[in-house]
Design an enzyme around this catalytic site. Structure first.
Site, short mmCIF file in Angstrom:
data_model
loop_
_atom_site.label_atom_id
_atom_site.label_comp_id
_atom_site.label_asym_id
_atom_site.label_seq_id
_atom_site.Cartn_x
_atom_site.Cartn_y
_atom_site.Cartn_z
N CYS A 124 0.85 -1.21 0.00
CA CYS A 124 0.00 0.00 0.00
C CYS A 124 0.88 1.25 0.00
O CYS A 124 1.49 1.58 1.02
CB CYS A 124 -0.92 -0.03 1.22
SG CYS A 124 -1.84 1.50 1.49
N CYS A 127 -0.10 3.98 2.48
CA CYS A 127 0.29 3.59 3.85
C CYS A 127 1.73 3.99 4.13
O CYS A 127 2.05 4.42 5.24
CB CYS A 127 0.15 2.07 4.02
SG CYS A 127 -1.54 1.44 3.86
#
Length: 324
Positions: A79, A82
């Site tokens: 991700c 993230c």
């Protein structure tokens, strides 16, 4: 997606009316027990960010949330957002110096936790305070927005639950809390503890008296004011027939007594906006002593929910418009 406003309904609504007192008592007991055993609450800065898995979730998140707000960062290696958000949260955890604990959960390795929190996409950030989960935001967010959310979280944790966070010692080794002396009991701790015990036993009258005893000496005691407002509310609705109360309120929209009783039930059921809206509408429809009684009850319900709750601020403005 922009960060959503924190939903504090699980914290301030009366579905968990005793959570604040119980969380504070547990936190104080944990600190005292650590002191008696030669340890205490001072932790290394490195201990403010922890990796959590399903096996350790109860210990590392639920139990710790009785002493400090735990912010959960749901992330994954693949991700990219993230990887931008996580370093910001880690840096803020160090900057806030123990006012919250950051728990990082890899969703690929802990899909059950992801499902339990209802995470639909990552990054997603939640908090757990006194065992209660709160959604904070999902997706990208600016640092200013994150700070605002964290400020609200730590303020609510302290004001509603007495959670002042962890003591950080730069010289402590990771995983090894340093020693500290046990804090002396406050002047009203025994009375406040008696009130909590009375609530646990279902003795609402005893809880009311204990809180009143504190306030007689210390009228500004925040914990006692909150506890008294909650205990009195529970005392008022005890023995009510909800169906009959709501039927009477529906049939008599201008009856102040009927609307006040229904508003109490609304709040105990967690319907904060309904309770506030009902009484504000009643203020508009009444006059004289009846109107004043409704206004005073609304102010009491504001005390129960807490002045930091945005719904209280909104309702105060609506009440001012209704009055003037």
């Amino acid at each position: 997606m922009q960060p959503r406003n924190m939903s504090m309904s699980g914290v301030v609504d009366l579905a968990a009316v005793k959570a604040a007192q119980e969380a504070k008592a547990k936190a104080e007991q944990a600190r005292a027990e650590a002191a008696r055993q030669g340890g205490t609450g001072a932790v290394s800065p490195a201990d403010l960010v922890i990796d959590v898995d399903e096996a350790g979730f109860e210990r590392d998140v639920i139990q710790r949330s009785a002493e400090v707000p735990v912010v959960i960062d749901f992330w994954a290696e693949w991700c990219q957002p993230c990887k931008q958000l996580s370093p910001v949260l880690e840096r803020l955890a160090a900057e806030y110096a123990g006012r919250f604990l950051l728990a990082k959960i890899d969703v690929d390795a802990n899909q059950m936790l992801m499902q339990q929190f209802g995470v639909q996409g990552i990054p997603a950030v939640f908090a757990v305070v006194a065992g209660q989960a709160l959604p904070l935001f999902q997706g990208a967010a600016s640092e200013a927005q994150i700070r605002q959310t964290l400020d609200q979280l730590v303020a609510v944790a302290e004001q509603r639950f007495g959670l002042t966070g962890l003591t950080v010692d730069p010289d402590a080794r990771p995983g090894e809390p340093t020693e500290a002396a046990e804090a002396p009991a406050g002047p009203y701790d025994a009375l406040l503890e008696a009130a909590v015990q009375a609530l646990d036993a279902g003795d609402l009258g005893g809880a009311v008296r204990a809180y009143q005893n504190v306030l007689a000496d210390d009228p500004g005691n925040t914990e006692a004011k909150l506890g008294l407002a909650q205990a009195e509310l529970l005392q008022r609705v005890q023995g009510m027939d909800p169906q009959a109360v709501r039927k009477e309120a529906a049939e008599k929209p201008q009856d102040a007594t009927a609307q006040i009783a229904a508003a109490d039930l609304d709040l105990v059921g967690g319907h904060v906006d309904d309770a506030f809206g009902r009484l504000i509408d009643t203020v508009r429809r009444t006059a004289g002593e009846e109107r004043d009684a409704v206004r005073l009850r609304l102010l009491e319900l504001f005390e129960v929910v807490g002045p930091e709750d945005p719904r209280v601020a909104t309702a105060r403005r609506a009440l001012a418009r209704a009055l003037f």
